[in-house]
Write a protein that holds these residues in place. Sequence first.
Motif, PDB file in Angstrom:
ATOM      1  N   ILE A  43       0.838  -1.203   0.000  1.00 38.12           N
ATOM      2  CA  ILE A  43       0.000   0.000   0.000  1.00 38.12           C
ATOM      3  C   ILE A  43       0.869   1.248   0.000  1.00 38.12           C
ATOM      4  CG2 ILE A  43      -1.615   1.344   1.412  1.00 38.12           C
ATOM      5  CD1 ILE A  43      -2.900  -1.320   2.214  1.00 38.12           C
ATOM      6  N   PHE A  44       1.936   1.252   0.777  1.00 45.05           N
ATOM      7  CA  PHE A  44       2.837   2.403   0.832  1.00 45.05           C
ATOM      8  C   PHE A  44       3.452   2.674  -0.536  1.00 45.05           C
ATOM      9  CE2 PHE A  44       7.186   4.011   1.294  1.00 45.05           C
ATOM     10  CZ  PHE A  44       6.912   5.240   1.876  1.00 45.05           C
ATOM     11  N   PHE A  45       3.953   1.623  -1.212  1.00 44.29           N
ATOM     12  CA  PHE A  45       4.560   1.819  -2.524  1.00 44.29           C
ATOM     13  C   PHE A  45       3.523   2.255  -3.563  1.00 44.29           C
ATOM     14  CE2 PHE A  45       8.187  -0.900  -1.082  1.00 44.29           C
ATOM     15  CZ  PHE A  45       9.147   0.091  -1.225  1.00 44.29           C
ATOM     16  N   TYR A  46       2.310   1.724  -3.481  1.00 42.13           N
ATOM     17  CA  TYR A  46       1.258   2.138  -4.412  1.00 42.13           C
ATOM     18  C   TYR A  46       0.933   3.618  -4.233  1.00 42.13           C
ATOM     19  CZ  TYR A  46      -3.284   2.640  -6.576  1.00 42.13           C
ATOM     20  OH  TYR A  46      -4.325   3.078  -7.337  1.00 42.13           O
ATOM     21  N   LEU A  47       0.778   4.050  -2.988  1.00 44.90           N
ATOM     22  CA  LEU A  47       0.475   5.457  -2.736  1.00 44.90           C
ATOM     23  C   LEU A  47       1.653   6.350  -3.094  1.00 44.90           C
ATOM     24  CD1 LEU A  47      -1.485   5.229   0.630  1.00 44.90           C
ATOM     25  CD2 LEU A  47      -2.392   5.613  -1.666  1.00 44.90           C
ATOM     26  N   TYR A  48       2.876   5.872  -2.944  1.00 45.69           N
ATOM     27  CA  TYR A  48       4.060   6.663  -3.289  1.00 45.69           C
ATOM     28  C   TYR A  48       4.162   6.848  -4.798  1.00 45.69           C
ATOM     29  CZ  TYR A  48       8.882   8.218  -3.523  1.00 45.69           C
ATOM     30  OH  TYR A  48      10.020   8.941  -3.783  1.00 45.69           O
TER      31      TYR A  48
END
Length: 85
Positions: A43-48
Amino acid sequence: ELITTPILQATQAPSPEAEASTALIAVVITVVFLTLLSVVTLIFFYLYKNKGSYVTYEPAEGEPSTILQMESDSAKGREKEEYYI
């Protein structure tokens, strides 16, 4: 009689079934923790990667506004027109 603390008392070795269930619980907790950690990382990488960039259609600094030019051109043509209803 010797009075000893619970720490110094002889402990009984747990049965193999108890050891197996303890190991199974530890494995399940570890798998759940790693799954949650990997989901949070994804989720963090997707939002980044998708920061939510959008187009505002605003003119850049120093660029003449084409909207104002279009409005002024159309205003010149409308000055002499009259409509009767």
